[in-house]
Design a protein around this motif. Sequence first.
Motif, PDB file in Angstrom:
ATOM      1  N   THR A 105      13.547  34.011 -15.287  1.00  0.00           N
ATOM      2  CA  THR A 105      12.915  34.336 -14.000  1.00  0.00           C
ATOM      3  C   THR A 105      13.819  33.994 -12.821  1.00  0.00           C
ATOM      4  OG1 THR A 105      10.731  33.999 -14.990  1.00  0.00           O
ATOM      5  CG2 THR A 105      10.855  33.936 -12.586  1.00  0.00           C
ATOM      6  N   CYS A 137       6.773  26.949 -15.769  1.00  0.00           N
ATOM      7  CA  CYS A 137       8.156  27.081 -16.227  1.00  0.00           C
ATOM      8  C   CYS A 137       9.036  26.039 -15.550  1.00  0.00           C
ATOM      9  CB  CYS A 137       8.694  28.475 -15.915  1.00  0.00           C
ATOM     10  SG  CYS A 137       7.709  29.836 -16.597  1.00  0.00           S
ATOM     11  N   SER A 138       9.829  25.350 -16.349  1.00  0.00           N
ATOM     12  CA  SER A 138      10.778  24.367 -15.842  1.00  0.00           C
ATOM     13  C   SER A 138      11.907  24.254 -16.860  1.00  0.00           C
ATOM     14  CB  SER A 138      10.101  23.008 -15.636  1.00  0.00           C
ATOM     15  OG  SER A 138       9.787  22.423 -16.894  1.00  0.00           O
ATOM     16  N   SER A 139      12.861  23.391 -16.589  1.00  0.00           N
ATOM     17  CA  SER A 139      13.959  23.211 -17.541  1.00  0.00           C
ATOM     18  C   SER A 139      13.493  22.548 -18.822  1.00  0.00           C
ATOM     19  CB  SER A 139      15.087  22.395 -16.904  1.00  0.00           C
ATOM     20  OG  SER A 139      14.604  21.119 -16.503  1.00  0.00           O
ATOM     21  N   ARG A 156      10.087  23.563 -10.903  1.00  0.00           N
ATOM     22  CA  ARG A 156       9.178  24.318 -11.761  1.00  0.00           C
ATOM     23  C   ARG A 156       8.431  25.341 -10.929  1.00  0.00           C
ATOM     24  NH1 ARG A 156       3.722  20.991 -13.048  1.00  0.00           N
ATOM     25  NH2 ARG A 156       3.445  19.981 -11.036  1.00  0.00           N
ATOM     26  N   ALA A 192      11.383  26.726 -21.012  1.00  0.00           N
ATOM     27  CA  ALA A 192      12.719  26.776 -20.415  1.00  0.00           C
ATOM     28  C   ALA A 192      13.334  28.163 -20.499  1.00  0.00           C
ATOM     29  CB  ALA A 192      13.631  25.753 -21.095  1.00  0.00           C
ATOM     30  N   PHE A 228      11.923  30.093 -17.661  1.00  0.00           N
ATOM     31  CA  PHE A 228      12.521  29.537 -16.448  1.00  0.00           C
ATOM     32  C   PHE A 228      13.879  30.203 -16.198  1.00  0.00           C
ATOM     33  CE2 PHE A 228      14.855  25.926 -14.337  1.00  0.00           C
ATOM     34  CZ  PHE A 228      14.018  25.742 -13.243  1.00  0.00           C
TER      35      PHE A 228
END
Length: 425
Positions: A156, A144-146, A131, A150, A153
């Motif tokens: 980016t 932001c992460s999976s 993240r 998402a 994420f």
Amino acid sequence: MALRSWGQLPAKPALDERWWVDRAAALPSIDRSLLAYGNGRSYGDVGLNSGATLLHTRGMDRFIAFDEASGVLSCEAGVLLSEILEVFVPRGWFLPVTPGTRFVTVGGAIANDVHSKNHHGAGTFGCHVRRFELLRSDGSRRICSSGENADWFAATIGGLGLTGLITWVEMELKRISGTGIAVENTRFSGLDEFFALNTIAEARHEYTVAWIDCLASTPRGIFMGGDHVADGDLALAPRKPLSFPLTLPFSLINGLSLRAFNQAYYRRPLAATSVTHYAPFFYPLDGVLHWNRLYGRQGFYQYQLVLPMAAREALVDVLRSISASGQGSFLAVLKTFGERASPGLLSFPMPGVTLALDFPNRGAPTLALFDRLDAIVGAAGGRLYAAKDARMSGEFFRRSYPRLNEFLPFIDPKFSSDFARRVLS
């Protein structure tokens, strides 16, 4: 004075440069566009913002937290990969994916979704990012992460710095028990032999790559397969690097020196197996600081392509065109990408074969060669690496990145670059 990319190509200066040291600070409220600038290791113009504002991020260089049990590291986006290695290799941890230089920032590694010699198993750098925080020009901050934001994420990672400013990152490191890499070296002649060696090596080795003599009438090179070994010494340091002291008015890389170097490198005494420190294996050019000065004041281009495996025969046409031009590269890297997909919408790797070459800037003849190569790569369904490009057309870029339209809505309206203006106008 104009900041140049690593390729040292002539560039116009940014109008305004600001040094970022506080990840909690707000972005400047100005009319000009913004762009994060890390350590300046992008070859082309993806890290330049002529006539506008550059945000120097190297001041955000703090480690935040580390979990010794899992290897999860939190750090600011301006931390260099070399700084991670200096701190964590002695503790038995290594980067899961590392590009050909360790002098890039973590934020830059994400923005360009860098890859390594272990792509066939590990995928890209973005595959190991858990993240990060993204600061937008409207003042909003997104984690932001999976599983959270998402879509941001995915935009980016490999997003070329256009979605906003990455402030901090949480990423995975991998365990090692020594600084040594066991390397198996094999000379090859012809692309069929390369692909046969590669199939065997990818099943046996964590890292695979080949140097290729792109000026030879029949492609030839040296294939290398490598693995971490338990050498029992995690404190062993690499040799102190040399440094090229100045930029010459002319390039030392020319047809005569290239042919002599390639002949000598291919014919040099070669141990079938050896153990080396990780630094010369992963970062051979980092052994000479400012090596880009060898190309003189006109600089150089790097041209990195990827071709689908089904169209790998196009590689013969690429190498034939380069050999006929006499504009070869002394560092020509050939390897294959595996099936593991990157989370990034604009990530460069795809299953296939990739070739990376450096060309002295000879003006019109060099650009004409690139146009010929573009035609071959484009017809084969391939693409070029934006992080290393300084001249591909917008039409070629838009055609070769099929998820571009998904990416466009995530561009921060205040963020731009010379590359973005060139290919997205």
